[in-house]
Design a protein around this motif. Structure first.
Motif, PDB file in Angstrom:
ATOM      1  N   ILE A  29       1.304  -3.632   3.123  1.00  0.00           N
ATOM      2  CA  ILE A  29       1.627  -2.584   2.152  1.00  0.00           C
ATOM      3  C   ILE A  29       1.412  -3.177   0.765  1.00  0.00           C
ATOM      4  O   ILE A  29       2.137  -4.094   0.351  1.00  0.00           O
ATOM      5  CB  ILE A  29       3.079  -2.092   2.302  1.00  0.00           C
ATOM      6  N   TYR A  30       0.417  -2.680   0.038  1.00  0.00           N
ATOM      7  CA  TYR A  30       0.068  -3.287  -1.242  1.00  0.00           C
ATOM      8  C   TYR A  30      -0.347  -2.189  -2.218  1.00  0.00           C
ATOM      9  O   TYR A  30      -0.536  -1.030  -1.853  1.00  0.00           O
ATOM     10  CB  TYR A  30      -1.055  -4.310  -1.060  1.00  0.00           C
ATOM     11  N   HIS A  31      -0.525  -2.561  -3.492  1.00  0.00           N
ATOM     12  CA  HIS A  31      -0.857  -1.568  -4.516  1.00  0.00           C
ATOM     13  C   HIS A  31      -2.370  -1.420  -4.644  1.00  0.00           C
ATOM     14  O   HIS A  31      -3.136  -2.347  -4.332  1.00  0.00           O
ATOM     15  CB  HIS A  31      -0.246  -1.969  -5.862  1.00  0.00           C
ATOM     16  N   LEU A  32      -2.777  -0.251  -5.101  1.00  0.00           N
ATOM     17  CA  LEU A  32      -4.192   0.038  -5.335  1.00  0.00           C
ATOM     18  C   LEU A  32      -4.429   0.231  -6.829  1.00  0.00           C
ATOM     19  O   LEU A  32      -3.531   0.672  -7.566  1.00  0.00           O
ATOM     20  CB  LEU A  32      -4.608   1.310  -4.591  1.00  0.00           C
ATOM     21  N   LYS A  33      -5.629  -0.068  -7.258  1.00  0.00           N
ATOM     22  CA  LYS A  33      -5.988   0.172  -8.653  1.00  0.00           C
ATOM     23  C   LYS A  33      -6.123   1.675  -8.888  1.00  0.00           C
ATOM     24  O   LYS A  33      -6.332   2.456  -7.959  1.00  0.00           O
ATOM     25  CB  LYS A  33      -7.305  -0.537  -8.987  1.00  0.00           C
ATOM     26  N   LEU A  34      -5.974   2.070 -10.126  1.00  0.00           N
ATOM     27  CA  LEU A  34      -6.027   3.477 -10.499  1.00  0.00           C
ATOM     28  C   LEU A  34      -7.361   4.085 -10.065  1.00  0.00           C
ATOM     29  O   LEU A  34      -8.430   3.561 -10.382  1.00  0.00           O
ATOM     30  CB  LEU A  34      -5.838   3.631 -12.007  1.00  0.00           C
ATOM     31  N   GLY A  35      -7.299   5.179  -9.321  1.00  0.00           N
ATOM     32  CA  GLY A  35      -8.509   5.865  -8.867  1.00  0.00           C
ATOM     33  C   GLY A  35      -9.037   5.356  -7.541  1.00  0.00           C
ATOM     34  O   GLY A  35      -9.929   5.985  -6.955  1.00  0.00           O
ATOM     35  N   GLU A  36      -8.513   4.247  -7.039  1.00  0.00           N
ATOM     36  CA  GLU A  36      -8.985   3.699  -5.757  1.00  0.00           C
ATOM     37  C   GLU A  36      -8.389   4.516  -4.616  1.00  0.00           C
ATOM     38  O   GLU A  36      -7.179   4.739  -4.568  1.00  0.00           O
ATOM     39  CB  GLU A  36      -8.560   2.230  -5.645  1.00  0.00           C
ATOM     40  N   PRO A  37      -9.193   4.977  -3.651  1.00  0.00           N
ATOM     41  CA  PRO A  37      -8.676   5.820  -2.560  1.00  0.00           C
ATOM     42  C   PRO A  37      -7.912   4.979  -1.533  1.00  0.00           C
ATOM     43  O   PRO A  37      -8.154   3.780  -1.372  1.00  0.00           O
ATOM     44  CB  PRO A  37      -9.946   6.421  -1.952  1.00  0.00           C
ATOM     45  N   ALA A  38      -7.009   5.659  -0.829  1.00  0.00           N
ATOM     46  CA  ALA A  38      -6.234   4.983   0.207  1.00  0.00           C
ATOM     47  C   ALA A  38      -7.078   4.790   1.454  1.00  0.00           C
ATOM     48  O   ALA A  38      -7.922   5.637   1.781  1.00  0.00           O
ATOM     49  CB  ALA A  38      -4.990   5.794   0.541  1.00  0.00           C
TER      50      ALA A  38
END
Length: 566
Positions: free
Chosen positions: A158-167
């Motif tokens: 479970i980690y963070h994504l950059k803005l605009g990056e899809p899951a």
């Protein structure tokens, strides 16, 4: 790498995300790093006030510098419904409140990792102490067992994504609140500070113009500047101190000094899981000790241990009755069976033992000890006591009970920064009275023993020794040593001419007669108003607590280890 493990013994995690109303039924999952760091700051304030602010600031600044990764165990979502009263004039109304929580197994931890960060030895020790002293995480119902691990053997997916990056496929995006890194916070602070100054100056100019006053030369006062400076935090530690209710009143849609990042979470994060709770017969040994810090504007002195012990018992019985489904108080707190009669095992139920470690002789902590151990519902009663505290119409000073931990006596022998090692729970051969012993039986003297002071004293010592040995035989863990223990009666103290036995409280000699020696309510078998102190020497080390005589379940007759480990 920094690895933190969070286990929830009550199998529930209660927390509502920022910006959501509790009745929306939304839970914070994974737990936000913002909440975790605020919990560490709260533990620091309550239990480690001696730790310098600079050390705490260095630690939280480091943890805020990088978004952590998580491992989430199998869980499901549940809720309870409560109809809470709302007083509007003379008509009492009720409103429905949802309490939504994450249900999970107590043996499956939530793992939080910072793969790119490393702690110094001082920071590691501080973080270990903070986590070990953390009793709940989220709301007060969410008991937690937190610890710092040396390594992580579980994948943190479970980690963070950059803005605009899809899951990724099979995952959804979840907004999670984190502290802003120190560098970004400094830039935001400077920009926002200038904006607030310009806005305030413009307000002053507009106000002067409306009143027909000249606007040239208007500038901010020192008070205006101070208000603006206090409105926004300049450091990560300052941001974590913000009061949630005040922020909402001020109109902040997000705490200043925080940021919302997209984290991924599996679609099946709340799929039902099999409850793997083990039956009682196979679980580890029941805890027998719960320890609380005592906090109040005016804490009672140790001489009033009977009164405070009685208040704690009544509060625990009330909390236990609220927790249990049968609406009856747990027998471990009441000491009475279902028929209302005292238990045959007269000393198996809870002892409430107060201790003083400060320079004024006031009670600093209270230990709840029950040889038969505490069950799950008893532990929930401790959590409820920590939440509500002690409230009394007779005493204007409410007392807050801060839960330090639950376990076995040996778990409290090492001590911590918030409490020194407990001498009442130590292991030793040598024990000395800390509070006075009041006999529960009348002593019998022959006529020949009353002829002079020498024979009366010898007879008194003999009878008291019989009583102490009889008392020790009533305690399972001490009965086998009752006939071998050496018992020395403390009578004279040759210091400064004092001739009364007693103990030191806050550096001042306090005779036994200064203690409250009888309960104002309730029963209890006692002989007379006489009280005594002893030094006990066992043939082998024994583990405390040792409390004997009348009022031993409320703090009288308590012994302290004179030489720990010997």
């Amino acid at each position: 790498m920094i690895v933190v493990s969070l286990k929830f013994p009550t199998r529930k995690f209660h927390a509502t995300p920022w910006g959501r109303q509790v009745n929306e039924g939304v839970v914070e999952w994974p737990p936000s790093p913002w909440r975790l760091l605020r919990a560490l700051v709260a533990v620091w304030h309550h239990k480690f006030p001696d730790v310098p602010e600079s050390e705490m600031e260095d630690l939280v600044t480091l943890l805020a510098s990088s978004p952590p990764r998580f491992h989430l165990p199998p869980a499901s979502q549940g809720h309870t419904r409560h109809y809470m009263p709302i007083n509007e004039g003379s008509n009492e109304k009720r409103t429905k409140v949802f309490d939504t929580f994450v249900a999970l197994c107590e043996d499956d931890p939530v793992i939080v990792t910072w793969p790119e960060l490393e702690l110094t030895s001082e920071q590691k020790k501080l973080l270990e102490n903070l986590l070990s002293a953390m009793s709940y995480f989220g709301r007060a119902e969410s008991w937690v067992e937190a610890e710092l691990l040396n390594e992580c053997s579980i994948e943190t997916d479970i980690y963070h994504l950059k803005l605009g990056e899809p899951a990724p496929e099979g995952f959804e995006l979840i907004k999670t609140l984190l502290p802003t890194p120190a560098e970004e916070l400094a830039a935001w602070h400077a920009t926002t500070l200038n904006q607030l100054r310009e806005r305030k100056l413009n307000d002053l100019i507009q106000a002067a113009y409306a009143k027909g006053k000249p606007t040239e030369g208007i500038k901010l006062s020192k008070k205006d500047e101070l208000v603006i400076q206090e409105a926004i935090p300049a450091s990560v530690l300052g941001a974590l101190h913000a009061d949630t209710s005040e922020l909402r009143k001020a109109g902040w849609n997000q705490p200043p000094g925080s940021q919302s990042l997209n984290y991924i979470r599996p679609f099946h994060a709340f799929a039902s899981f099999t409850n793997r709770r083990k039956p009682d017969s196979s679980r580890k040994k029941r805890p027998t000790v719960a320890q609380f810090l005592v906090s109040s504007p005016v804490r009672p002195r140790l001489t009033d241990t009977l009164t405070l012990g009685n208040r704690i018992r009544k509060a625990l019985m009330c909390c236990s009755k609220k927790i249990r489904q049968d609406d009856n108080t747990s027998i471990v707190f009441s000491g009475k069976g279902e028929d209302g009669k005292r238990l045959k095992e007269s000393h198996a139920h809870a002892h409430i033992l107060c201790e003083s470690n400060d320079k004024f002789g006031r009670i600093t902590h209270a230990t709840i000890f029950a040889p038969k151990g505490f069950d799950h519902e008893d532990e929930l009663a401790f959590a409820r006591l920590a939440k509500r505290g002690l409230i009394s119409n007779e005493d204007p000073h409410d007392i807050q009970m801060i839960l330090v931990g639950i376990g076995q006596p040996t778990d409290f022998q090492r001590g911590s920064l918030q409490l020194p090692s407990s001498r009442t729970l130590a292991t030793s051969r040598h024990w000395i009275s800390r509070t006075p012993y009041v006999p529960t039986r009348h002593m019998k003297f022959k006529q020949a023993d009353r002829e002079n002071a020498v024979t009366r004293h010898r007879s008194l010592v003999r009878e008291l020794q019989k009583l102490i040995r009889w008392e020790l035989k009533q305690r399972d863990h001490l009965a086998h040593l009752a006939d071998e223990v050496m018992i020395h009666l403390l009578i004279d103290q040759p210091l400064s001419g004092l001739k009364e036995a007693g103990t030191y409280l806050g550096g001042q000699w306090t005779p036994w007669l200064k203690f409250q020696l009888y309960r104002r309510s309730g029963g209890g078998q006692r002989s007379s108003g006489a009280c005594y102190g002893f030094r006990l020497t066992f043939p082998e080390p024994v583990t405390g607590p040792i409390a004997l005589g009348y009022g031993c379940h409320y703090g009288l007759g308590l012994f302290s280890a004179e030489r720990v480990g010997e």
